[in-house]
Design a protein around this motif. Sequence first.
Motif, short mmCIF file in Angstrom:
data_model
loop_
_atom_site.label_atom_id
_atom_site.label_comp_id
_atom_site.label_asym_id
_atom_site.label_seq_id
_atom_site.Cartn_x
_atom_site.Cartn_y
_atom_site.Cartn_z
N ASP A 1 -17.69 -21.31 55.81
CA ASP A 1 -17.81 -21.35 57.12
C ASP A 1 -16.09 -21.33 57.56
OD1 ASP A 1 -20.37 -21.67 57.41
OD2 ASP A 1 -20.52 -23.79 57.82
N VAL A 2 -15.81 -20.67 58.50
CA VAL A 2 -14.43 -20.52 58.94
C VAL A 2 -14.32 -21.23 60.43
CG1 VAL A 2 -12.72 -19.08 59.65
CG2 VAL A 2 -13.86 -18.43 57.61
N TYR A 3 -13.23 -22.02 60.27
CA TYR A 3 -12.81 -22.70 61.35
C TYR A 3 -11.51 -22.20 62.08
CZ TYR A 3 -16.25 -26.30 60.38
OH TYR A 3 -17.39 -27.09 59.87
N PRO A 4 -11.60 -21.38 63.15
CA PRO A 4 -10.41 -20.58 63.66
C PRO A 4 -9.43 -21.82 64.22
CG PRO A 4 -12.52 -19.85 64.71
CD PRO A 4 -12.77 -20.87 63.98
N TYR A 5 -8.16 -21.34 64.20
CA TYR A 5 -7.22 -22.24 64.34
C TYR A 5 -5.80 -21.41 64.66
CZ TYR A 5 -5.19 -27.00 65.59
OH TYR A 5 -4.54 -28.05 65.99
N ARG A 6 -4.95 -21.64 65.74
CA ARG A 6 -3.94 -20.85 66.15
C ARG A 6 -2.92 -20.84 65.37
NH1 ARG A 6 -1.35 -19.86 72.21
NH2 ARG A 6 0.18 -18.23 71.47
N TRP A 7 -2.33 -22.24 65.06
CA TRP A 7 -0.85 -22.35 64.22
C TRP A 7 -1.18 -23.25 62.91
CZ3 TRP A 7 1.95 -19.31 66.34
CH2 TRP A 7 1.98 -19.00 67.75
N ARG A 8 -0.33 -22.66 61.93
CA ARG A 8 -0.60 -23.41 60.76
C ARG A 8 0.49 -24.46 60.87
NH1 ARG A 8 1.99 -22.08 56.56
NH2 ARG A 8 2.15 -19.84 57.16
N ASP A 9 0.48 -25.69 61.12
CA ASP A 9 1.39 -26.61 61.37
C ASP A 9 0.71 -28.30 61.39
OD1 ASP A 9 -0.31 -27.21 63.53
OD2 ASP A 9 1.36 -26.44 64.95
N GLU A 10 1.26 -29.06 61.68
CA GLU A 10 0.75 -30.43 61.35
C GLU A 10 -0.56 -30.77 62.17
OE1 GLU A 10 3.80 -29.56 62.51
OE2 GLU A 10 5.22 -30.34 61.04
N THR A 11 -0.84 -30.10 62.95
CA THR A 11 -1.90 -30.29 63.91
C THR A 11 -3.19 -29.52 63.02
OG1 THR A 11 -1.53 -28.15 65.20
CG2 THR A 11 -0.93 -30.35 66.15
N ALA A 12 -2.71 -28.48 62.50
CA ALA A 12 -3.61 -27.85 61.64
C ALA A 12 -4.32 -28.78 60.48
CB ALA A 12 -3.25 -26.52 61.06
N VAL A 13 -3.21 -29.36 59.80
CA VAL A 13 -3.46 -30.42 58.85
C VAL A 13 -4.66 -31.32 59.25
CG1 VAL A 13 -2.72 -32.14 57.15
CG2 VAL A 13 -1.40 -29.91 57.58
N ALA A 14 -4.26 -31.95 60.44
CA ALA A 14 -5.35 -32.88 60.98
C ALA A 14 -6.68 -32.26 61.30
CB ALA A 14 -4.57 -33.48 62.15
N TYR A 15 -6.47 -31.29 61.74
CA TYR A 15 -7.87 -30.45 62.14
C TYR A 15 -8.57 -30.25 60.89
CZ TYR A 15 -10.82 -27.10 64.72
OH TYR A 15 -11.71 -26.48 64.98
N ALA A 16 -8.02 -29.79 59.79
CA ALA A 16 -8.65 -29.43 58.59
C ALA A 16 -9.23 -30.74 58.13
CB ALA A 16 -7.83 -28.95 57.46
N GLU A 17 -8.47 -31.92 58.19
CA GLU A 17 -9.08 -33.26 57.57
C GLU A 17 -10.08 -33.91 58.28
OE1 GLU A 17 -5.45 -35.70 57.86
OE2 GLU A 17 -4.78 -35.05 55.97
N ARG A 18 -10.16 -33.28 59.57
CA ARG A 18 -11.39 -33.99 60.72
C ARG A 18 -12.55 -33.02 60.01
NH1 ARG A 18 -11.69 -31.86 66.77
NH2 ARG A 18 -13.75 -32.26 67.35
N TYR A 19 -12.58 -31.84 59.65
CA TYR A 19 -13.99 -31.24 59.15
C TYR A 19 -13.86 -31.20 57.55
CZ TYR A 19 -14.52 -29.67 63.97
OH TYR A 19 -14.44 -29.68 65.37
N ASP A 20 -13.08 -31.90 56.98
CA ASP A 20 -13.07 -31.97 55.52
C ASP A 20 -13.08 -30.48 54.96
OD1 ASP A 20 -13.29 -32.95 53.14
OD2 ASP A 20 -15.46 -33.29 52.90
N ALA A 21 -12.30 -29.66 55.57
CA ALA A 21 -12.11 -28.07 55.25
C ALA A 21 -10.83 -27.99 54.38
CB ALA A 21 -12.21 -27.53 56.36
N ALA A 22 -10.81 -26.93 53.64
CA ALA A 22 -9.46 -26.29 53.22
C ALA A 22 -8.62 -25.96 54.32
CB ALA A 22 -9.75 -25.44 51.94
N LEU A 23 -7.50 -25.96 54.12
CA LEU A 23 -6.60 -25.26 55.25
C LEU A 23 -5.82 -24.11 54.69
CD1 LEU A 23 -5.04 -24.99 57.73
CD2 LEU A 23 -3.27 -26.82 56.73
N ALA A 24 -6.09 -22.87 55.08
CA ALA A 24 -5.25 -21.83 54.29
C ALA A 24 -3.77 -21.97 54.58
CB ALA A 24 -5.74 -20.48 55.26
N VAL A 25 -2.90 -21.44 53.62
CA VAL A 25 -1.71 -21.35 53.29
C VAL A 25 -1.09 -20.03 53.98
CG1 VAL A 25 -1.58 -23.31 51.58
CG2 VAL A 25 -1.57 -20.69 51.14
N GLY A 26 0.22 -20.07 53.93
CA GLY A 26 0.87 -18.66 54.32
C GLY A 26 0.38 -17.53 53.28
N ARG A 27 -0.01 -16.34 53.83
CA ARG A 27 -0.23 -15.31 52.64
C ARG A 27 0.82 -15.26 51.70
NH1 ARG A 27 -3.10 -10.23 54.69
NH2 ARG A 27 -2.59 -10.79 56.48
#
Length: 254
Positions: free
Chosen positions: A50-76
Motif C-alpha cells: 500500500d502506498v501513502y502519497p505525500y508531497r515532501w520528504r521532510d520531517e513531517t513525512a517522517v512523522a506521517y510514516a510513523e503514524r501509519y507504521d510505514a516505510a518512508l521512501a528516500v531520495g532516488r
Amino acid sequence: MTSPYAQDGFGVGFDWGPVGAEVVAGDIVAVVDVLSFTTAVTVAADRGIDVYPYRWRDETAVAYAERYDAALAVGRSAAGPDEVSLSPVSIRRVTGITKLVLPSPNGSTISRQLSDTGATVIAVSLRNPQAAADWVSQRVRSAGGGDVGPQPRIVAIAAGERWRDGSLRPAVEDLWGAGGFLSALGRDDLSPEARAAVAAYEAVAGELPKCLHECAGGRELTQYGFPEDVAIAAEVDGSRSVPVLLDGRLFRST
C-alpha cells in the motif's frame, strides 16, 4: 457562470497538473505520472504494498510514516541497495514492506489534493491503462450509468513535471499515459482535450517503449543513471493492478 475551462457537457475530460485537477472535476479521476509516481504505485500494488502519497520528504513525512507504521521512501539518488525510493526498480526488489509513504511533488501531491474532493481516485501509468479502463467501466455499469441515467464523469489528469522556476512542464509521457487510458475506455463522449490526449497516444502506440526512452523525461532519468526505471515504465499493459485511493492510501482494488 460555468467556467469555460471545466469541459462541461462531456462525460470524459482531460487536463494538466494540480490546477487542472481542481478546475476539471470528475467523479472518477485517473492521476497519471508515468516517470515515476504512478508507475511506482502500480509496481507496489503488484507486490501487495500500500502506498501513502505525500508531497515532501521532510520531517513531517517522517512523522506521517510513523503514524501509519510505514516505510518512508528516500531520495532516488540516495537509496542504498536495500532501501526503497521513487524508483520503481527499488520497489520491485524490496522485501519486508507492506506500507510505503512515497513523496512526490507531482502525482503524489495531486492524489492527496483529490482525496478531499469525494472523487474516486486511481493511479494510472503506461503499465495499466487497459486494466484501469476495465475497472472504471465496470464501476460505471455497477453505478447504473448504462443506457439510462447519468454516468459518472471520468477525468484523466496528467501530472506533468516542473521547470526550475516551479512552473508546469507538460510531460509527453503523462499525455501518452492519459491518452492510453482514455482510448481504452472506448467512449464517444470525450471532450476535445481528452480526444487530443487519445490522438497523442495513438500516434506512438506502436513504438511506445522507444519513444519513452527518447522523450525528455526518459532521457533525463537515463542521464541520471536510472534507465531501468524507464524500462519498467515502458511495460505497456504489463500490470492488471488498479491502485485506488481510500483513507489516504493507494491499494490494489479487487
